[in-house]
Scaffold this motif. Structure first.
Motif, PDB file in Angstrom:
ATOM      1  N   ASP A 294      28.739   4.668  77.944  1.00 40.01           N
ATOM      2  CA  ASP A 294      27.298   4.492  78.157  1.00 40.01           C
ATOM      3  C   ASP A 294      26.855   3.412  77.183  1.00 40.01           C
ATOM      4  O   ASP A 294      26.761   3.643  75.973  1.00 40.01           O
ATOM      5  CB  ASP A 294      26.580   5.820  77.873  1.00 40.01           C
ATOM      6  CG  ASP A 294      25.058   5.707  78.036  1.00 40.01           C
ATOM      7  OD1 ASP A 294      24.535   4.564  77.983  1.00 40.01           O
ATOM      8  OD2 ASP A 294      24.412   6.755  78.200  1.00 40.01           O
ATOM      9  N   ARG A 295      26.603   2.215  77.701  1.00 43.04           N
ATOM     10  CA  ARG A 295      26.266   1.085  76.819  1.00 43.04           C
ATOM     11  C   ARG A 295      24.807   1.089  76.384  1.00 43.04           C
ATOM     12  O   ARG A 295      24.386   0.229  75.624  1.00 43.04           O
ATOM     13  CB  ARG A 295      26.599  -0.238  77.501  1.00 43.04           C
ATOM     14  CG  ARG A 295      28.078  -0.433  77.786  1.00 43.04           C
ATOM     15  CD  ARG A 295      28.837  -0.784  76.520  1.00 43.04           C
ATOM     16  NE  ARG A 295      30.293  -0.778  76.735  1.00 43.04           N
ATOM     17  CZ  ARG A 295      31.175  -0.723  75.755  1.00 43.04           C
ATOM     18  NH1 ARG A 295      30.788  -0.674  74.492  1.00 43.04           N
ATOM     19  NH2 ARG A 295      32.460  -0.713  76.020  1.00 43.04           N
ATOM     20  N   THR A 296      24.049   2.044  76.887  1.00 39.11           N
ATOM     21  CA  THR A 296      22.679   2.196  76.387  1.00 39.11           C
ATOM     22  C   THR A 296      22.707   2.954  75.067  1.00 39.11           C
ATOM     23  O   THR A 296      21.975   2.629  74.145  1.00 39.11           O
ATOM     24  CB  THR A 296      21.811   2.910  77.434  1.00 39.11           C
ATOM     25  OG1 THR A 296      21.819   2.119  78.619  1.00 39.11           O
ATOM     26  CG2 THR A 296      20.373   3.085  76.972  1.00 39.11           C
TER      27      THR A 296
ATOM     28  N   ILE B  35      13.712   2.056  77.297  1.00 36.34           N
ATOM     29  CA  ILE B  35      14.591   1.286  78.178  1.00 36.34           C
ATOM     30  C   ILE B  35      14.577   1.833  79.600  1.00 36.34           C
ATOM     31  O   ILE B  35      14.421   1.092  80.571  1.00 36.34           O
ATOM     32  CB  ILE B  35      16.037   1.312  77.610  1.00 36.34           C
ATOM     33  CG1 ILE B  35      16.111   0.473  76.338  1.00 36.34           C
ATOM     34  CG2 ILE B  35      17.068   0.852  78.628  1.00 36.34           C
ATOM     35  CD1 ILE B  35      15.941  -0.995  76.564  1.00 36.34           C
ATOM     36  N   THR B  36      14.740   3.134  79.717  1.00 36.57           N
ATOM     37  CA  THR B  36      14.866   3.691  81.067  1.00 36.57           C
ATOM     38  C   THR B  36      13.523   3.679  81.801  1.00 36.57           C
ATOM     39  O   THR B  36      13.477   3.393  82.998  1.00 36.57           O
ATOM     40  CB  THR B  36      15.434   5.129  81.046  1.00 36.57           C
ATOM     41  OG1 THR B  36      14.652   5.919  80.155  1.00 36.57           O
ATOM     42  CG2 THR B  36      16.871   5.132  80.572  1.00 36.57           C
ATOM     43  N   VAL B  37      12.447   3.928  81.082  1.00 35.00           N
ATOM     44  CA  VAL B  37      11.127   3.882  81.727  1.00 35.00           C
ATOM     45  C   VAL B  37      10.852   2.470  82.253  1.00 35.00           C
ATOM     46  O   VAL B  37      10.430   2.291  83.402  1.00 35.00           O
ATOM     47  CB  VAL B  37      10.017   4.323  80.734  1.00 35.00           C
ATOM     48  CG1 VAL B  37       8.638   3.930  81.260  1.00 35.00           C
ATOM     49  CG2 VAL B  37      10.085   5.825  80.494  1.00 35.00           C
TER      50      VAL B  37
ATOM     51  N   PHE C 185      19.363  -8.971  74.139  1.00 41.40           N
ATOM     52  CA  PHE C 185      18.218  -8.537  74.959  1.00 41.40           C
ATOM     53  C   PHE C 185      18.591  -7.214  75.620  1.00 41.40           C
ATOM     54  O   PHE C 185      19.414  -7.191  76.538  1.00 41.40           O
ATOM     55  CB  PHE C 185      17.881  -9.564  76.043  1.00 41.40           C
ATOM     56  CG  PHE C 185      17.431 -10.911  75.515  1.00 41.40           C
ATOM     57  CD1 PHE C 185      17.137 -11.116  74.163  1.00 41.40           C
ATOM     58  CD2 PHE C 185      17.286 -11.991  76.385  1.00 41.40           C
ATOM     59  CE1 PHE C 185      16.724 -12.369  73.690  1.00 41.40           C
ATOM     60  CE2 PHE C 185      16.867 -13.237  75.927  1.00 41.40           C
ATOM     61  CZ  PHE C 185      16.589 -13.421  74.582  1.00 41.40           C
ATOM     62  N   GLN C 186      17.986  -6.145  75.189  1.00 42.90           N
ATOM     63  CA  GLN C 186      18.373  -4.846  75.734  1.00 42.90           C
ATOM     64  C   GLN C 186      17.990  -4.726  77.212  1.00 42.90           C
ATOM     65  O   GLN C 186      18.627  -3.991  77.953  1.00 42.90           O
ATOM     66  CB  GLN C 186      17.783  -3.709  74.899  1.00 42.90           C
ATOM     67  CG  GLN C 186      18.426  -3.605  73.505  1.00 42.90           C
ATOM     68  CD  GLN C 186      19.910  -3.275  73.556  1.00 42.90           C
ATOM     69  OE1 GLN C 186      20.340  -2.429  74.335  1.00 42.90           O
ATOM     70  NE2 GLN C 186      20.709  -3.957  72.735  1.00 42.90           N
ATOM     71  N   LEU C 187      16.972  -5.476  77.644  1.00 37.19           N
ATOM     72  CA  LEU C 187      16.670  -5.506  79.086  1.00 37.19           C
ATOM     73  C   LEU C 187      17.281  -6.760  79.728  1.00 37.19           C
ATOM     74  O   LEU C 187      16.670  -7.395  80.591  1.00 37.19           O
ATOM     75  CB  LEU C 187      15.165  -5.422  79.341  1.00 37.19           C
ATOM     76  CG  LEU C 187      14.522  -4.056  79.080  1.00 37.19           C
ATOM     77  CD1 LEU C 187      13.048  -4.071  79.473  1.00 37.19           C
ATOM     78  CD2 LEU C 187      15.245  -2.942  79.854  1.00 37.19           C
ATOM     79  N   PHE C 188      18.501  -7.084  79.317  1.00 35.74           N
ATOM     80  CA  PHE C 188      19.249  -8.221  79.886  1.00 35.74           C
ATOM     81  C   PHE C 188      19.379  -8.081  81.393  1.00 35.74           C
ATOM     82  O   PHE C 188      19.467  -9.072  82.111  1.00 35.74           O
ATOM     83  CB  PHE C 188      20.644  -8.287  79.264  1.00 35.74           C
ATOM     84  CG  PHE C 188      21.510  -7.149  79.702  1.00 35.74           C
ATOM     85  CD1 PHE C 188      21.432  -5.921  79.077  1.00 35.74           C
ATOM     86  CD2 PHE C 188      22.358  -7.284  80.792  1.00 35.74           C
ATOM     87  CE1 PHE C 188      22.189  -4.847  79.512  1.00 35.74           C
ATOM     88  CE2 PHE C 188      23.126  -6.215  81.238  1.00 35.74           C
ATOM     89  CZ  PHE C 188      23.036  -4.993  80.598  1.00 35.74           C
TER      90      PHE C 188
END
Lengths: 719, 719
Positions: free
Chosen positions: B117-119, A526-528, A555-558
């Motif tokens: 932290d929602r991640t 996610i962070t990358v 969608f985690q990359l919402f």
């Protein structure tokens, strides 16, 4: 202009004169001699290269019959059974085709078979069950009523799946069933090699040994009605055996369970997120197959013959984008071309001297009959493949089936003549140079990555399924686009996104290998990706990209996409989906959009989103800005001319390079162009069967307006 | 036949004469005096019962202004924020309507607020963040770049949501904003009681205190554009405060986190599978509200007035199917009737002396205008509610709005006259007896069970949403069917299915409270239900029943249903879905089926399945046998006459009692009947607005063929 070469045709008997004629007209320089029959001397004088098919695993049925314990085996799982009491009898062969399989009871069933409680997922202790060898029943004791039980077990394959398919489809009656043997057994392997050597000695006229293929067939399981039960073109289940499991343990340091192959009954379909164990197994088998296939190839080479592999049937373990493939040392790969995607799947294969595509239609009576349309099918198949050929050409093309049948259709012969001519002209003009592409790569991201290049979201290659066509369109569009395409997996992301990648595409259904499932709740991934887009990367999501329901979003990359899908938990939120009328990415798309099956419940999650299409209240197409980067969401992307253009424009837009798109460009969505700058030539193609007028841009300037006839290819000088 | 009674009308000013006329024609015996204005003496002489609305939480705005720290509060969550660095500033009020909320910074924010932290889902240590009281910013330090952060915090409600809604909708300009106070504070509660006592003293002419309602409003959050952001008619988020959390801890022995209310931003929408914490909170608040509401009711009773509750607005904590409701001691409940379901939601309420339904349309200018169709709306509303009224009648009906407006539409006055007459005739004929029902109960199974009787799959009552109409049809059909219906939850299953339940229905989307989510991987639930069906129970699944992807299936009761849904993992399995042409459950359905949104990928998993409808290759309707029991699967069930019949026939079929269905029965799907055997009468209704001919069956015998006019109700003697 060359008038000969790069074309393979099938032999046929009793039509020597007609064959000479068609060889001349099509410019054929190779002939595929299916049955090893000798060519007439007239034809031999034509100096044709001669291919002969070779089936390593079943061409000696005497060996098969004498070594029934060395036949190929599969792990299969019984039907599901609900216990009504604390004991249950499971008819393990129920629902299977008894002509195809026979349980392997020779090896230790207690260590190789598994009874699983499918209500809990727990394996039942092997001392709780016994096997009735007469009835093929497993009797399980001391279990829980109304739990579900299955038996995973090894079977011998007593009928080769390809022969079985042909036999049953063509009603071959009492023609003997062929059984495939397993080269995992050293004796059998030695025999296979000797047999090949003898065959080569006996057939000196052959130039190319066309292997179909090496060791293991893809998974094809029939049901008790002798109809297809389970077909997975990518499936490794038919390559199992005790010996294989023992060697796996030695090599990988741990033992596989039956369940690692059975996979809850899904047999590790490519749509499943592959487990570490399964990936290890694929690696292990691929290495084994490559090592041993090399010995076959060496035999051919030592006899001064080329070794060609057919991409299909017994291709398991030879995945051409896998890390062991090149070590096989093949000269060539041949495969069937159903569309642009399958063309690229073949033509992109690394490490071979040449690739060859078998075009449609096959010369079979289903098409070559009154009312059939062989000309139309040939034209359509060629046109869809041609746009991809311009990006990365096959070295050779060919046709299969009964040539005599085709020759009865003079218009078809004319059509193929034109196709062969056009194919050779492409080669002559481009002089092995590469078409111009965008100054960045496009990566398709999923769990399989490079290993399954041009094979994403596929059940079997080029077959239409309702569930996949809205995703397969993505790679079909890409196959003919002026872009360098890579296929990457989540490990590649973890290692750091290569700097030449400009745009990443994630397309698939939630919780499949194509979307990515639990990879999307991996903080690193996610962070990358967030940082990469934020700093200027482009991201395109199709269907259910980056999907895993967690912490308030699917969608985690919402944030990158700017949209999410609501699985009804958020129904209480009012959704304000308003259309933006004009946008760069939809500029040339005049007709209605087609997002295929699409997805419901897609809604705007960021104010920066622009919505370009709404279907039944839900977003079907949208754009977002994210730092210096951008993203596009599409609910689906079937293959259409409009969608090719939509994807091309989306790619340039997300990369923030709209102004560079028209370096070499044609305006009409039914046309495309491929610029070969090193040789100063550009091909403009009409992908439709109507006349099309199109504006041609070079370096951003309108240079010409062309009108192309149905399916026409026009060459322009661009020096 | 009675010509008076059971009808409530709204007052209006300056139309005394017309009112007398309509009171007579409609047979009204009660009048709803919204503003506490006195009736004219002429009207007073008509002996009308008089209702007056009372708003306990906001009728003394002086109190509100002087006690701003005792206003109602909500837990809300900020928008989501992606950290670009190791620190982030979060504008907590961004996206909220600042006229509605004001952060509560009086109470200890470090213990009451949460940064999450929602991640990862982790709560950030409170010493990592500080609050900027000037800007309303939370500044979080020492965090992870490109993770997502939110702030959960308490706000004061500085504008009552109902007044805000009316104010903004009707452009009330500078009319003062009313603020709701919280009876959780003892001072405020005492004041509320005194204020009620005074009001009662000052309004001796009132017979019925109509509370709107008691303490807490459902969740209604506006966005920064002063539009709806989040609306949950069932939401408890607006009943929070430090005091409430402290008392919860005392009573339940543990402390709630902000996250228990925020629920990832979904605020525990009814579609979420309720957590233990949330259920505890609902229980805790319901008990508090019931205890205190009783004191209000007692004040009314002491003054010899009836206490009536409006089912809506500030109804949180008074859920009428909850375990504390009856202890409030209300005389009556009144609510809005949108259809059969909402009618039953009111008429089935236990423990009150009478129920009253407010019918549509309201006498407002949106309908009562040129081009409006008040007659049509009244007729449709009545007809849809009537089939449910015959099963369990309301005691009274009524209308709301401006009576003067309605009187301008003479045909409407005629129509309502007929409706009132028909309503009273029903009561007179049935003499408080109950309509004949099947000899078994039908249970609707979900996570909410009895608490949310007749409220399943609803976002707000009787509103249409694309996502729910295919499920809401199930209870709408049931509301008027000759069946006793119960709503049960998974705890009820764990305790053992009551013996009077014959059929269980599970209808909803996967992983929602309505389907059941993780309950379906609870061995106890699975085995209890399997055994129950196997021994003769009937099971009906709609949409994604029993759904949780595990161990090779999505529908965990795939064996009972005989079908499963493939989320593409099983694409490699060939699906053989073949239609059965004729079946008991589809016998009378001549027209095409309507399964609403339906579900894709439903396939046959058991040979015993019969498929009755296929949509785009997937099963839409099927039946299965399971031991002595049976099951039916439907991919959706919107409310239509055909679907009512389909459900009725399915229920009798799964219960293996097809031969008992025609005990009292009418053949035409547009007609239904209700038999009142104790009084020897049967009502036959035409639910359509065309003439309908229908065969009438009694005890399985065809006794008569009736023709009914548009919307007609015919009474038959069945002695």
């Amino acid at each position: 202009m060359a008038t000969k070469g790069c074309v393979t045709i099938p032999t046929d008997v009793g039509i020597d004169k007609e064959m000479q004629e068609v060889i001349k007209r099509w410019g054929a320089d190779a002939i595929r001699d299916c049955d090893g029959t000798k060519l007439s001397s007239d034809l031999q004088n034509l100096n044709l290269k001669m291919y002969s098919t070779y089936l390593p695993t079943r061409n000696d049925q005497e060996w098969a019959k004498s070594n029934m314990d060395q036949l190929q085996q599969l792990y299969v799982v019984s039907e599901s059974n609900i216990a009504l009491d604390t004991t249950i009898s499971i008819d393990i062969m129920k629902g299977f085709y008894k002509e195809q399989f026979k349980p392997n009871t020779k090896d230790d069933i207690k260590s190789l078979w598994e009874v699983v409680d499918r209500t809990t997922g727990e394996k039942i202790d092997s001392n709780k069950w016994i096997y009735d060898y007469e009835k093929n029943y497993v009797i399980v004791n001391d279990i829980i009523p109304f739990h579900e039980y299955t038996v995973s077990f090894l079977v011998y394959q007593i009928w080769d799946p390809t022969q079985m398919y042909n036999h049953l489809t063509n009603n071959w009656g009492d023609k003997p069933h062929e059984m495939p043997y397993d080269g995992r057994h050293p004796e059998t392997f030695e025999h296979m090699k000797n047999y090949l050597q003898n065959w080569i000695n006996e057939n000196p006229e052959i130039d190319v040994v066309r292997f179909t293929t090496f060791f293991y067939h893809f998974t094809l399981i029939y049901n008790d009605q002798a109809k297809e039960k389970f077909v997975d073109w990518f499936g490794y289940s038919s390559s199992l055996s005790k010996e294989c499991l023992d060697e796996f343990e030695k090599e990988k340091g741990y033992r596989l369970r039956a369940e690692d192959i059975i996979d809850e009954g899904y047999y590790n379909s490519p749509f499943r997120i592959p487990t570490k164990e399964y990936l290890d197994f694929v690696d292990f088998q691929s290495k084994f197959v490559a090592t041993n296939a090399k010995e076959f190839v060496d035999i051919a080479h030592n006899a001064k013959k080329e070794a060609m592999m057919f991409l299909g049937d017994n291709w398991i373990g030879t995945e051409p984008y896998g890390k062991y493939f090149e070590s096989i040392g093949l000269d060539a790969v041949v495969g069937s071309v159903g569309n642009g995607t399958t063309m690229r799947m073949i033509s992109d294969i690394p490490g071979v001297k040449y690739t060859e595509g078998r075009f449609l239609p096959y010369f079979f009576p289903d098409v070559f009959r009154e009312g059939g349309d062989p000309v139309g099918e040939a034209r359509e198949n060629w046109t869809q493949a041609r746009r991809a050929i311009l990006r990365k050409p096959l070295d050779r093309i060919g046709y299969g089936g009964y040539l005599g049948l085709a020759l009865q259709f003079p218009e078809f012969v004319d059509e193929v003549e034109k196709i062969c001519e056009e194919f050779r002209t492409i080669h002559n003009n481009i002089q092995k140079t590469k078409a111009h592409t965008a100054p960045f790569k496009v990566a398709v991201l999923n769990c399989w990555g490079k290993l399954r290049s041009w094979q994403t979201n596929q059940v079997a290659h080029a077959l239409w399924y309702k569930e996949i066509y809205s995703y397969v369109g993505v790679i079909e569009c890409l196959s003919g686009m002026p872009l360098d395409v890579e296929f990457i997996n989540f490990e590649d992301i973890r290692k750091g996104i290569p700097s030449d990648i400009g745009v990443i595409i994630n397309a698939g259904d939630a919780m499949t290998s194509w979307s990515g499932g639990e990879n999307w709740i991996d903080e690193d991934i996610i962070t990358v990706l967030r940082r990469w887009v934020y700093e200027g990367g482009g991201f395109i999501g199709v269907g259910e990209p980056t999907a895993y329901q967690k912490q308030g979003k699917l969608f985690q990359l919402f944030d990158v996409l700017g949209v999410d899908r609501d699985l009804t938990y958020g129904l209480s939120y009012r959704k304000y989906n308003e259309l933006t009328k004009e946008h760069f990415i939809t500029e040339e798309i005049k007709e209605g959009f087609d997002f295929g099956e699409g997805k419901e419940g897609i809604f705007k999650k960021r104010d920066s989103v622009e919505i370009l299409s709404i279907h039944k209240g839900d977003i079907a197409l949208s754009t977002n800005n994210y730092g210096k980067g951008r993203a596009v969401y599409m609910s689906g992307l079937p293959y259409t001319p409009e969608n090719c253009r939509l994807l091309l424009r989306s790619i340039y837009w997300v990369k923030n390079m709209e102004n560079d798109m028209k370096e070499y460009y044609v305006s009409n969505v039914n046309t495309e162009c491929a610029a070969f700058t090193e040789v100063g030539k550009m091909a403009v193609i009409n992908n439709s069967f109507d006349n099309q007028t199109t504006d041609v841009y070079i370096k951003g300037e309108l240079v010409e307006t062309l009108t192309l006839k149905s399916g026409e290819l026009v060459w322009m000088n661009i020096k």
